[in-house]
Design a protein around this motif. Structure first.
Motif, PDB file in Angstrom:
ATOM      1  N   UNK A   3       0.862  -1.180   0.000  1.00 16.45           N
ATOM      2  CA  UNK A   3       0.000   0.000   0.000  1.00 16.45           C
ATOM      3  C   UNK A   3       0.895   1.225   0.000  1.00 16.45           C
ATOM      4  N   UNK A   4       0.294   2.366  -0.309  1.00 17.55           N
ATOM      5  CA  UNK A   4       1.013   3.626  -0.228  1.00 17.55           C
ATOM      6  C   UNK A   4       0.073   4.652   0.389  1.00 17.55           C
ATOM      7  N   UNK A   5       0.635   5.546   1.175  1.00 17.27           N
ATOM      8  CA  UNK A   5      -0.160   6.645   1.706  1.00 17.27           C
ATOM      9  C   UNK A   5      -0.374   7.611   0.544  1.00 17.27           C
ATOM     10  N   UNK A   6      -1.624   7.800   0.122  1.00 17.57           N
ATOM     11  CA  UNK A   6      -1.884   8.734  -0.983  1.00 17.57           C
ATOM     12  C   UNK A   6      -2.432  10.062  -0.476  1.00 17.57           C
ATOM     13  N   UNK A   7      -2.870  10.094   0.761  1.00 15.20           N
ATOM     14  CA  UNK A   7      -3.353  11.321   1.387  1.00 15.20           C
ATOM     15  C   UNK A   7      -2.892  11.273   2.845  1.00 15.20           C
ATOM     16  N   UNK A  19       1.466  10.574  12.125  1.00 16.23           N
ATOM     17  CA  UNK A  19       1.400  11.649  11.149  1.00 16.23           C
ATOM     18  C   UNK A  19       2.242  11.201   9.959  1.00 16.23           C
ATOM     19  N   UNK A  20       1.607  10.537   9.003  1.00 15.94           N
ATOM     20  CA  UNK A  20       2.319   9.977   7.859  1.00 15.94           C
ATOM     21  C   UNK A  20       2.042  10.807   6.614  1.00 15.94           C
ATOM     22  N   UNK A  50      -9.645   6.050   2.939  1.00 23.09           N
ATOM     23  CA  UNK A  50      -9.433   7.484   2.709  1.00 23.09           C
ATOM     24  C   UNK A  50      -7.974   7.911   2.602  1.00 23.09           C
ATOM     25  N   UNK A  51      -7.042   7.051   3.040  1.00 28.45           N
ATOM     26  CA  UNK A  51      -5.645   7.490   3.107  1.00 28.45           C
ATOM     27  C   UNK A  51      -4.635   6.567   2.429  1.00 28.45           C
ATOM     28  N   UNK A  62      -1.477   7.162  -8.250  1.00 30.36           N
ATOM     29  CA  UNK A  62      -2.463   7.443  -9.295  1.00 30.36           C
ATOM     30  C   UNK A  62      -3.823   6.878  -8.902  1.00 30.36           C
ATOM     31  N   UNK A  63      -3.848   5.656  -8.359  1.00 30.34           N
ATOM     32  CA  UNK A  63      -5.096   5.037  -7.924  1.00 30.34           C
ATOM     33  C   UNK A  63      -5.776   5.928  -6.874  1.00 30.34           C
ATOM     34  N   UNK A  64      -5.022   6.375  -5.897  1.00 30.60           N
ATOM     35  CA  UNK A  64      -5.577   7.237  -4.860  1.00 30.60           C
ATOM     36  C   UNK A  64      -6.100   8.550  -5.411  1.00 30.60           C
ATOM     37  N   UNK A  65      -5.362   9.133  -6.357  1.00 29.62           N
ATOM     38  CA  UNK A  65      -5.803  10.390  -6.966  1.00 29.62           C
ATOM     39  C   UNK A  65      -7.109  10.190  -7.723  1.00 29.62           C
TER      40      UNK A  65
END
Length: 133
Positions: A3-7, A19-20, A50-51, A62-65
């Protein structure tokens, strides 16, 4: 799964307050998302949706955006609000992303948040978002 933190995730986590910043890599094990060995949240939780974005294909940001853009566009209460939702309700691809237990209300299911980029781009274009390829 990666996974990646996108927000930015600034909240109470399973391990305590965190606080990531966006772009940090995480992973999921047994239904829990971890960062640097610390448990953050359940992979199906609201915080996860959400994050964090699935990043096993390297396209998590890109997926998160796309997910965020789609949700914001559909929430916009302008003159085309109902037209956009009518398109989503009538579309066969979108139907696989609707939680079945809500017959008269649209809630995105986990498959939407894990969707392939091409599927998210299709939904984005369906509701009038410009997709840059």
């Amino acid at each position: 799964m990666r996974y990646i933190v996108y927000k930015r995730f600034k909240d109470a986590a399973l391990c305590g307050p965190v606080n990531l910043k966006a772009t940090l890599p995480c992973w999921e094990s047994e239904g829990i998302i971890f960062y640097e060995g610390k448990p953050l949240c359940f992979a199906a939780s609201e915080n996860a949706l959400c994050h964090f974005a699935r990043d096993d294909d390297g396209k998590g940001l890109l997926r998160g955006k796309l997910i965020g853009d789609i949700k914001r566009r559909l929430a916009k209460r302008d003159g085309d609000y109902q037209k956009r939702w009518d398109k989503v309700w009538a579309d066969k691809l979108c139907a696989k992303f609707k939680r079945k237990e809500y017959a008269d209300f649209w809630i995105w299911n986990k498959a939407f948040y894990d969707a392939e980029i091409g599927e998210l781009e299709y939904v984005a274009e369906l509701i009038g978002l410009e997709v840059r390829r």
